[in-house]
Enzyme design. Sequence first.
Site, PDB file in Angstrom:
ATOM      1  N   GLU A  15     -93.150  38.380  34.664  1.00 51.42           N
ATOM      2  CA  GLU A  15     -91.865  37.817  35.078  1.00 51.42           C
ATOM      3  C   GLU A  15     -91.697  37.867  36.585  1.00 51.42           C
ATOM      4  O   GLU A  15     -92.337  38.656  37.274  1.00 51.42           O
ATOM      5  CB  GLU A  15     -90.707  38.550  34.407  1.00 51.42           C
ATOM      6  CG  GLU A  15     -90.865  40.059  34.282  1.00 51.42           C
ATOM      7  CD  GLU A  15     -90.931  40.803  35.585  1.00 51.42           C
ATOM      8  OE1 GLU A  15     -90.200  40.431  36.524  1.00 51.42           O
ATOM      9  OE2 GLU A  15     -91.707  41.770  35.687  1.00 51.42           O
TER      10      GLU A  15
ATOM     11  N   GLU B 208     -94.714  40.891  37.409  1.00 52.38           N
ATOM     12  CA  GLU B 208     -95.668  39.771  37.455  1.00 52.38           C
ATOM     13  C   GLU B 208     -96.747  39.862  36.377  1.00 52.38           C
ATOM     14  O   GLU B 208     -97.689  39.088  36.383  1.00 52.38           O
ATOM     15  CB  GLU B 208     -96.385  39.689  38.811  1.00 52.38           C
ATOM     16  CG  GLU B 208     -95.509  39.536  40.013  1.00 52.38           C
ATOM     17  CD  GLU B 208     -96.311  39.483  41.309  1.00 52.38           C
ATOM     18  OE1 GLU B 208     -97.559  39.366  41.258  1.00 52.38           O
ATOM     19  OE2 GLU B 208     -95.697  39.543  42.380  1.00 52.38           O
TER      20      GLU B 208
END
Length: 340
Positions: free
Chosen positions: A165, A307
């Site tokens: 994310e 991430e």
Amino acid sequence: MFHVPPVSREFDAAIRRAIDAKTKPLGALGALETAAAQVARIQGTLTPTLRRCRLTLFAADHGISKEGVSAYPQAVTRQMVANFLDGGAAANVFARTNGVELQVVDAGVAGEPMEAPGLISKRIAAGTRNFVVEPAMTAEQCETALSTGDTLGAGVAADVAAFGEMGIGNTSSATMVAHKITGRGLDSLVGRGAGLDDAGLARKREILQGAARRTPERLDAPDALREYGGFEMVMMAGAMAGAARAGAVVLVDGFIAGVAALAAAQMAPALRDYLVFAHRSAEHGHGVVLAALDARPLLDLELRLGEGTGALLAWPVLRCAAAMLSEMASFESAGVSGPV
């Protein structure tokens, strides 16, 4: 809300015998043995294989960022999406190094819709609303994000589905969702996110305490996501369920992904058996989330980037675990004397 088929326990005894028969002392490979057994259970075989991993990275913005809860401005979300697409982020480096496919999804980045080669546009809106004063999203938006994620997850076409994310303010969002689902106090959950100093951390805690008073003390997962979630987090929760239904192992990253998994597992309890937890994040509340899921992560590297970076680093470890069960010799096949 989601249909995730339960994992069969039919082969559990056979899996344990196969692992214990390998040319090693009993239990000598520790958590790798647990991971190997889980993968074997999901795939329904004593010779599991993990050849392909795909990371889907969801990006979205948050209305709560207007309250100054992050050390970085909201514009960084959009800038980092461009960085992902250019191949310059840590997630890109780790994905290339480990042979992992990476795809980027705009779930709701602020500003005009983004158009770029390789970007998957599934935006719900240009960011959520400020959950200090109103629900982060409507019920319809939440349902759309869940179903969109479910479809994306079901189409992952990989042995292992990892999810990452990007979204300025999303540690605040995840903290609130975890707080409302678990009932644990905010003091045990609020962390520094992308690097708040002591003053910023105190301000963040105060703002979130105010936001918490807006709704009942406990909420079920759909309501917690609607009131306090981010589009990237909700879409990720749906994607985890979809990937599990497709038979993939779901490799859960850190704090934000852990909260998405917590919410998704409440909505579809059978999902829990498909979840492998990559690492223990340095973000303050991650331990609470792991405990709520009764999860033991593979790694502890003091990461707090998001991430999907932790999942990317755990992928080779998980792959080795499966290979151990499939390829390692037994005492009998190797002609090695077993324990007396």
